[in-house]
Every structure is written in C-alpha cells, then in structure tokens.
Design a protein around this motif. Structure first.
Motif, PDB file in Angstrom:
ATOM      1  N   LYS A 168       0.816  -1.219   0.000  1.00 57.36           N
ATOM      2  CA  LYS A 168       0.000   0.000   0.000  1.00 57.36           C
ATOM      3  C   LYS A 168       0.845   1.262   0.000  1.00 57.36           C
ATOM      4  O   LYS A 168       0.303   2.371  -0.070  1.00 57.36           O
ATOM      5  N   ALA A 169       2.161   1.113   0.064  1.00 59.98           N
ATOM      6  CA  ALA A 169       3.048   2.276   0.164  1.00 59.98           C
ATOM      7  C   ALA A 169       2.945   3.186  -1.053  1.00 59.98           C
ATOM      8  O   ALA A 169       3.173   4.400  -0.948  1.00 59.98           O
ATOM      9  N   HIS A 170       2.582   2.623  -2.213  1.00 59.59           N
ATOM     10  CA  HIS A 170       2.525   3.425  -3.445  1.00 59.59           C
ATOM     11  C   HIS A 170       1.459   4.519  -3.386  1.00 59.59           C
ATOM     12  O   HIS A 170       1.445   5.424  -4.222  1.00 59.59           O
ATOM     13  N   ALA A 171       0.563   4.458  -2.389  1.00 59.76           N
ATOM     14  CA  ALA A 171      -0.507   5.458  -2.274  1.00 59.76           C
ATOM     15  C   ALA A 171      -0.102   6.652  -1.416  1.00 59.76           C
ATOM     16  O   ALA A 171      -0.890   7.585  -1.252  1.00 59.76           O
ATOM     17  N   TYR A 172       1.116   6.630  -0.879  1.00 56.46           N
ATOM     18  CA  TYR A 172       1.549   7.652   0.073  1.00 56.46           C
ATOM     19  C   TYR A 172       2.868   8.285  -0.352  1.00 56.46           C
ATOM     20  O   TYR A 172       3.569   7.784  -1.228  1.00 56.46           O
ATOM     21  N   GLY A 173       3.218   9.370   0.343  1.00 55.52           N
ATOM     22  CA  GLY A 173       4.602   9.803   0.370  1.00 55.52           C
ATOM     23  C   GLY A 173       5.323   8.898   1.354  1.00 55.52           C
ATOM     24  O   GLY A 173       4.772   8.557   2.405  1.00 55.52           O
ATOM     25  N   VAL A 174       6.549   8.474   1.033  1.00 56.71           N
ATOM     26  CA  VAL A 174       7.254   7.490   1.851  1.00 56.71           C
ATOM     27  C   VAL A 174       8.642   8.019   2.217  1.00 56.71           C
ATOM     28  O   VAL A 174       9.331   8.625   1.381  1.00 56.71           O
ATOM     29  N   LEU A 175       9.050   7.780   3.468  1.00 58.65           N
ATOM     30  CA  LEU A 175      10.356   8.229   3.926  1.00 58.65           C
ATOM     31  C   LEU A 175      11.436   7.208   3.620  1.00 58.65           C
ATOM     32  O   LEU A 175      11.216   6.001   3.724  1.00 58.65           O
ATOM     33  N   ASP A 176      12.609   7.729   3.254  1.00 55.02           N
ATOM     34  CA  ASP A 176      13.843   6.941   3.220  1.00 55.02           C
ATOM     35  C   ASP A 176      14.577   7.309   4.491  1.00 55.02           C
ATOM     36  O   ASP A 176      14.945   8.475   4.696  1.00 55.02           O
ATOM     37  N   VAL A 177      14.755   6.349   5.391  1.00 55.28           N
ATOM     38  CA  VAL A 177      15.209   6.639   6.751  1.00 55.28           C
ATOM     39  C   VAL A 177      16.727   6.565   6.862  1.00 55.28           C
ATOM     40  O   VAL A 177      17.348   5.582   6.477  1.00 55.28           O
ATOM     41  N   ALA A 178      17.314   7.629   7.436  1.00 57.25           N
ATOM     42  CA  ALA A 178      18.753   7.656   7.684  1.00 57.25           C
ATOM     43  C   ALA A 178      19.075   7.210   9.094  1.00 57.25           C
ATOM     44  O   ALA A 178      20.076   6.529   9.333  1.00 57.25           O
ATOM     45  N   ASP A 179      18.229   7.590  10.045  1.00 54.16           N
ATOM     46  CA  ASP A 179      18.508   7.323  11.459  1.00 54.16           C
ATOM     47  C   ASP A 179      17.187   7.100  12.178  1.00 54.16           C
ATOM     48  O   ASP A 179      16.357   8.006  12.244  1.00 54.16           O
ATOM     49  N   ASP A 180      16.988   5.894  12.686  1.00 54.99           N
ATOM     50  CA  ASP A 180      15.744   5.544  13.372  1.00 54.99           C
ATOM     51  C   ASP A 180      15.959   5.639  14.878  1.00 54.99           C
ATOM     52  O   ASP A 180      16.724   4.866  15.457  1.00 54.99           O
ATOM     53  N   ARG A 181      15.284   6.602  15.500  1.00 54.82           N
ATOM     54  CA  ARG A 181      15.449   6.832  16.935  1.00 54.82           C
ATOM     55  C   ARG A 181      14.220   6.393  17.725  1.00 54.82           C
ATOM     56  O   ARG A 181      14.027   6.808  18.868  1.00 54.82           O
ATOM     57  N   GLY A 182      13.385   5.600  17.106  1.00 53.26           N
ATOM     58  CA  GLY A 182      12.166   5.157  17.775  1.00 53.26           C
ATOM     59  C   GLY A 182      10.983   5.992  17.322  1.00 53.26           C
ATOM     60  O   GLY A 182      10.515   5.853  16.198  1.00 53.26           O
ATOM     61  N   ALA A 183      10.495   6.886  18.196  1.00 52.66           N
ATOM     62  CA  ALA A 183       9.379   7.751  17.816  1.00 52.66           C
ATOM     63  C   ALA A 183       9.792   8.716  16.709  1.00 52.66           C
ATOM     64  O   ALA A 183       9.003   9.048  15.824  1.00 52.66           O
ATOM     65  N   VAL A 184      11.044   9.175  16.754  1.00 51.89           N
ATOM     66  CA  VAL A 184      11.548  10.137  15.776  1.00 51.89           C
ATOM     67  C   VAL A 184      12.538   9.443  14.840  1.00 51.89           C
ATOM     68  O   VAL A 184      13.410   8.698  15.283  1.00 51.89           O
ATOM     69  N   VAL A 185      12.380   9.692  13.543  1.00 47.29           N
ATOM     70  CA  VAL A 185      13.342   9.187  12.553  1.00 47.29           C
ATOM     71  C   VAL A 185      13.851  10.364  11.746  1.00 47.29           C
ATOM     72  O   VAL A 185      13.111  11.325  11.490  1.00 47.29           O
ATOM     73  N   LYS A 186      15.118  10.308  11.368  1.00 51.30           N
ATOM     74  CA  LYS A 186      15.668  11.343  10.501  1.00 51.30           C
ATOM     75  C   LYS A 186      15.647  10.829   9.072  1.00 51.30           C
ATOM     76  O   LYS A 186      16.052   9.688   8.803  1.00 51.30           O
ATOM     77  N   ALA A 187      15.167  11.663   8.154  1.00 49.60           N
ATOM     78  CA  ALA A 187      15.004  11.236   6.767  1.00 49.60           C
ATOM     79  C   ALA A 187      16.220  11.590   5.928  1.00 49.60           C
ATOM     80  O   ALA A 187      16.842  12.630   6.116  1.00 49.60           O
ATOM     81  N   LYS A 188      16.552  10.701   4.989  1.00 50.87           N
ATOM     82  CA  LYS A 188      17.571  11.013   3.990  1.00 50.87           C
ATOM     83  C   LYS A 188      16.951  11.117   2.599  1.00 50.87           C
ATOM     84  O   LYS A 188      17.631  11.375   1.615  1.00 50.87           O
ATOM     85  N   GLY A 189      15.638  10.905   2.540  1.00 53.27           N
ATOM     86  CA  GLY A 189      14.923  11.032   1.279  1.00 53.27           C
ATOM     87  C   GLY A 189      13.432  10.895   1.494  1.00 53.27           C
ATOM     88  O   GLY A 189      12.972  10.381   2.518  1.00 53.27           O
ATOM     89  N   MET A 190      12.651  11.413   0.535  1.00 45.89           N
ATOM     90  CA  MET A 190      11.194  11.279   0.543  1.00 45.89           C
ATOM     91  C   MET A 190      10.744  11.043  -0.891  1.00 45.89           C
ATOM     92  O   MET A 190      11.225  11.705  -1.811  1.00 45.89           O
ATOM     93  N   VAL A 191       9.857  10.101  -1.071  1.00 45.43           N
ATOM     94  CA  VAL A 191       9.347   9.791  -2.407  1.00 45.43           C
ATOM     95  C   VAL A 191       7.829   9.851  -2.373  1.00 45.43           C
ATOM     96  O   VAL A 191       7.195   9.208  -1.533  1.00 45.43           O
ATOM     97  N   GLU A 192       7.242  10.620  -3.295  1.00 47.50           N
ATOM     98  CA  GLU A 192       5.785  10.710  -3.366  1.00 47.50           C
ATOM     99  C   GLU A 192       5.244   9.617  -4.271  1.00 47.50           C
ATOM    100  O   GLU A 192       5.642   9.487  -5.435  1.00 47.50           O
ATOM    101  N   LYS A 193       4.371   8.780  -3.714  1.00 49.55           N
ATOM    102  CA  LYS A 193       3.709   7.699  -4.454  1.00 49.55           C
ATOM    103  C   LYS A 193       4.706   6.878  -5.282  1.00 49.55           C
ATOM    104  O   LYS A 193       4.652   6.847  -6.519  1.00 49.55           O
ATOM    105  N   PRO A 194       5.623   6.182  -4.614  1.00 56.38           N
ATOM    106  CA  PRO A 194       6.617   5.384  -5.349  1.00 56.38           C
ATOM    107  C   PRO A 194       5.961   4.236  -6.111  1.00 56.38           C
ATOM    108  O   PRO A 194       4.936   3.694  -5.688  1.00 56.38           O
ATOM    109  N   ALA A 195       6.548   3.886  -7.233  1.00 52.43           N
ATOM    110  CA  ALA A 195       6.041   2.743  -7.997  1.00 52.43           C
ATOM    111  C   ALA A 195       6.144   1.484  -7.142  1.00 52.43           C
ATOM    112  O   ALA A 195       7.094   1.333  -6.360  1.00 52.43           O
ATOM    113  N   PRO A 196       5.169   0.581  -7.243  1.00 51.97           N
ATOM    114  CA  PRO A 196       5.195  -0.649  -6.438  1.00 51.97           C
ATOM    115  C   PRO A 196       6.538  -1.370  -6.566  1.00 51.97           C
ATOM    116  O   PRO A 196       7.063  -1.557  -7.666  1.00 51.97           O
TER     117      PRO A 196
END
Length: 297
Positions: A168-196
C-alpha cells in the motif's frame, strides 16, 4: 529554544468527489463524524497543540464551511433563553474569534503543495503546521501536540508517519530513513507515491506537518511532481540536505482516512464506541448485524 508553532494551514479546497452526491451542496469537511464535522476535529487538535491562527485554503462552494465557524447569535439566544446551557457550551466551542481565522482561495486545483503555497503571505518567516482534515486521528494526546513537543527537540521540518503494508506504500509519500530513533526518525529522502516495489521503506507520511518557512520558498518554483501536481512532499524533500533536516514522527494513535467512504464508516463506528452514551446500544447493534451476517453465510 525553538520558535513556537502558532499558525496552521488547513487545505480544504478539494471537491470531495468520492462523496457525491452529498458533496454537491455540502463541503466534505462539514460532513459529520458522530455529531461533529470533520473540520471540528482538526480545529480541536490544532488548539490543543497551541495554534492561535487558523488559515483555510478554500475554493468556490465552501461558504458553508466559513459559516460554520461564525457566531449563530439567534441560536445562542434561543438556547440561553431555554436554559439549555450544555448545548450552548457545545455551540460556543465551535466559534472562532474575529481575527483568529482567515480564508484564502485556491483558484485552480494544482495540488497540495500549491494549496499550502497560497498561504505564504500569512506565514512570512515562521515555522507553521499543516493539517489535512481528511486524516482524523484518535489519540489520548492529540497527534499535532505530540509532534510539537518532539519538534522542540529537533527543529527543522517534521511529518507525521505510520507504518503501512508494503503493497500500500505506493498510495503515500514514503520516507527513506537515515537514522531511526524510535518515535523520531531522521530522513535522507522522501518519495511521493513510489512505484510498487521501489518504496524505500513502509513508513508513510500522513496529514500532519510542521514545516520550516523555507518549504514555501521551494514551492515558489511550482514544479509539477507525481500526478502532474505540485507536491508538498517534493518541497519538504529539498530540506533534507540542509542543516535543519527533515524528521518523521511515529505518533501514538489511530488514523482514519476519512477521505474514503470505508475510512469514514470505520471512524464513525470507532468514535461512536468511544462515547459512553452511545457505546452499549451501538455495540449491541453491531453484534446483532455480525451474527445475522454470519448466519446468512
């Protein structure tokens, strides 16, 4: 100390075609979830988060939305004269003081990024919030308030995120995560409606944002993105390479997509069951319906 978030943009210019014919004459944001319109849930959440100025980006045919937040003097007088103080208090909670709320027109449906850009002169150089009323979030602590508290630690720009099934990710903007801190994640990229199959993660962006004013500067270019629209996600992504950064926030709560009929019905049931005065009767009815459905199978 980070600058306080006191302004919020509510993009409400959409035609709500998925809810026709109801939305032929009633703005989608006025459609009621139990006994409050969708927009009231968004406003209440914003108030809880400390928002003082409310900016609505509307379109033709939204006058009922504007009227909703106006004072209904005759109705207030009638309720007061009849001693219906409880109903009067409920009514007054929907009022907005003069100067608190502003309405701007988006004359062409060019995308969410364009709708936010329309409010640029009212934001100036302040960080601001964006709330999409279609996304209704049931949470003990309102989602935007959770984000504001997290933003005080991170600064930059922040988007609300939730994990979705990969298919279902193709229906959203999706984060490319650089650093996962639990509740907070730092993004290294964002893709709007990525191809399946190309999604960088299953961490989807949903309709709550805290944005640095430079996002508005990026929107000045009016570059078309996915679907030929001016995407807010694209402008936020340009902040990733700066020293301010972009963060995702995994909120505590349940999100309902009230832009879809199924999501709206699910929210109605969930919010109805959360109301003590409705819970027992509604639960009994649902159990009866499920029993009859099972017997029919």
């Amino acid at each position: 100390m980070k600058q306080k978030i006191t302004k919020a943009i509510f993009p409400v210019a959409g035609l709500g075609t998925r809810f026709l014919p109801a939305t032929k004459s009633v703005p989608k944001e006025i459609m009621t979830l139990v006994d409050r319109p969708l927009i009231q849930y968004a406003i209440d959440e914003a108030r809880e988060a400390g928002i003082k100025e409310f900016i609505f980006v509307t379109s033709r045919g939204k006058s009922a939305l504007e009227d909703y937040f106006d004072h209904a003097h005759q109705l207030e007088h009638d309720l007061a004269s009849k001693g219906k103080t409880e109903l009067l208090d409920i009514l007054k909670a929907t009022n907005m003081d003069s100067g608190q709320i502003a309405y701007l027109r988006q004359h062409k449906a060019l995308g969410l990024g364009h709708a936010v850009w329309c409010a640029r002169r009212m934001i100036h150089d302040e960080p601001f919030a964006v709330i999409l009323p279609d996304d209704v979030i049931a949470a003990e602590k309102p989602c935007l308030k959770q984000m504001v508290e997290a933003y005080e630690e991170t600064g930059g720009s922040m988007v609300a995120t939730m994990e979705v099934p990969p298919e279902k990710a193709h229906a959203y903007g999706v984060l490319d995560v650089a650093d996962d801190r639990g509740a907070v994640v730092k993004a290294k990229g964002m893709v709007e409606k990525p191809a399946p199959g190309t999604e960088p993660s299953n961490l989807a962006v949903i309709g709550r944002y805290i944005l640095h004013p430079n996002v508005l500067t990026s929107l000045n270019s009016k570059e078309a993105g996915a679907g030929g629209e001016i995407q807010l996600t694209d402008a936020i992504a340009k902040e990733i390479g700066t020293d301010r950064g972009v963060y995702g926030y995994r909120f505590n709560g349940q999100r309902f997509d009230c832009g879809s009929k199924a999501g709206f019905l699910q929210a109605t049931v969930s919010f109805g069951l959360s109301r003590p005065e409705l819970r027992d009767e509604l639960r009994d009815y649902l159990q009866e319906v499920l029993t009859l459905d099972k017997a029919a199978q």
